[in-house]
Scaffold this active site. Structure first.
Site, mmCIF file in Angstrom:
data_model
loop_
_atom_site.group_PDB
_atom_site.id
_atom_site.type_symbol
_atom_site.label_atom_id
_atom_site.label_comp_id
_atom_site.label_asym_id
_atom_site.label_seq_id
_atom_site.Cartn_x
_atom_site.Cartn_y
_atom_site.Cartn_z
ATOM 1 N N ASP A 58 -27.713 83.605 52.621
ATOM 2 C CA ASP A 58 -26.848 84.543 53.331
ATOM 3 C C ASP A 58 -27.605 85.302 54.413
ATOM 4 O OD1 ASP A 58 -28.230 85.699 51.090
ATOM 5 O OD2 ASP A 58 -27.008 87.506 51.282
ATOM 6 N N GLU B 13 -28.382 87.797 48.567
ATOM 7 C CA GLU B 13 -29.559 88.679 48.568
ATOM 8 C C GLU B 13 -29.320 89.901 49.440
ATOM 9 O OE1 GLU B 13 -33.322 90.537 49.722
ATOM 10 O OE2 GLU B 13 -31.841 89.610 51.041
#
Length: 398
Positions: free
Chosen positions: A80, A145
């Site tokens: 991400d 994350e």
């Protein structure tokens, strides 16, 4: 339009990954998984997807070692990326545009799709050279994350699926270094805690100077926090790394109904990041003491009370760190290791009792994590693969 980079397969793989808009909010990871499956197939490596939370896949690509019973090595990165403000970008953030002088502009070029691809390309080179490593190497790509990793690495690291990987050491992210010779690495993190202190007092008319008011109590609490903050600030002014300092920030004040009415209660919320050097129990006892001294009906509650974060030893007692450090020095380079000022997924690995080092093998690069016009030079990306190839071989044969 053709460019001089079009026949560079390493760069084209990197650009293909960068062009996947795995951006918050509401990330769709499907294209990342498809891309990584293709890479695993090309490398003839085992590919697994663990979806412990719906639509939050964890990808693990595995290169089995010649001695698979030995504790394995985990190379971790996250898929991400943070949001973008396209109006502020020189080139579209998901085009992976390369300038004539070799800069790749893309969200994730530093944080941290570059590192994930460096891991993969290092493995690719070793395999193509016919090298076999003793330890099994797992290359993981995790979700979320950038929003705390609770449904990504945290969930995965606590699972039976993770336990079966038999991890002995983990590589995670640090940051690119602006130095041409010295890498930045992280061996631990501060402990994040967020709390709210509520002060109750006698309500009444604001024209009087009443006793036992919520305002007096809150003023005492805030002053105590700010005095502590001032002392920690001195450490920074004297040259301490941010990760070695306990930070306290007042982030929210609530209460009151009307300006001329003494409130029945007021509250203050604080974001706290506790240094590993701090005695965490004594720190909490100190805050409880402030609440008691402020007066009756002063209470403390946590929004978030993370456990004390573990650190990985760099004093010569951790063999994997010793190998990493020696390998870097043998290349004529250096590595500066300290406590991460923010947070990474490595904290969840350390909570499982596994040593972990944040290591982004990128030099000579302006720090642009989460910034407009995030970019990475081709030369530094490829040098990072050179470094990771040597480091991985040394670590996996340790």
């Amino acid at each position: 339009m053709c460019t001089k980079w079009d026949n560079d397969e390493v760069l084209q793989r990197f650009r293909e990954y960068l062009r996947i808009p795995s951006v918050h909010p509401n990330v769709d990871y499907n294209d990342c998984v498809k891309f990584l499956k293709k890479q695993a197939d090309l490398l003839k490596l085992t590919f697994a997807v663990y979806e412990l939370v719906e639509k939050k896949p964890v990808v693990v690509i595995t290169w089995e070692g010649t001695q698979p019973e030995m504790p394995s090595i985990l190379l971790n990165s996250h898929m991400d990326v943070v949001p973008v403000y396209e109006d502020h970008w020189k080139y579209p953030p998901f085009d992976a545009h390369i300038t004539e002088d070799g800069w790749i502009y893309a969200r994730g070029s530093q944080d941290m799709k570059s590192v994930g691809m460096i891991h993969l390309e290092a493995v690719r080179r070793l395999k193509q050279a016919g090298i076999k490593l003793k330890r099994t190497v797992h290359i993981s790509f995790v979700p979320d994350e950038e929003i705390g990793g609770v449904e990504g690495m945290r969930k995965f690291s606590e699972s039976e699926e993770f336990r079966k990987l038999n991890i002995g050491f983990e590589f995670d992210e640090s940051v690119p270094s602006e130095s041409p010779k010295t890498f930045v690495s992280f061996n631990g993190e501060r402990t994040a805690r967020q709390l709210k202190i509520t002060c109750k007092g006698e309500p009444g008319h604001a024209a009087f100077i009443s006793n036992d008011t919520a305002g007096e109590k809150l003023s005492y609490i805030i002053n105590k926090f700010m005095e502590f903050r001032k002392e920690e600030r001195k450490k920074l002014d004297n040259g301490a790394q941010l990760g070695a300092v306990t930070t306290i920030n007042l982030t929210k004040v609530e209460g009151g109904i009307q300006v001329n009415v003494l409130p029945e209660q007021l509250s203050a919320s604080f974001d706290i990041r506790i240094s590993p050097d701090e005695d965490h129990e004594a720190f909490e006892t100190m805050i409880q003491g402030w609440c008691k001294d402020a007066g009756d009906k002063v209470t403390m509650e946590y929004y978030e009370r993370n456990p004390e974060e573990k650190t990985t030893k760099i004093d010569g007692s951790e063999p994997f760190w010793n190998v990493l450090y020696k390998t870097i020095l043998d290349m004529g380079l250096d590595i500066n290791c300290f406590i991460c000022p923010g947070t990474t997924d490595a904290r969840y690995i350390r909570r499982q009792g596994i040593p972990a080092i944040g290591f982004t093998p990128i030099l000579n690069t302006p720090l642009l994590l989460h910034a407009h016009n995030e970019r990475l030079h081709i030369d530094e990306f490829k040098k990072g693969i050179d470094v990771m190839e040597k480091v991985l071989q040394a670590i996996a044969d340790a």
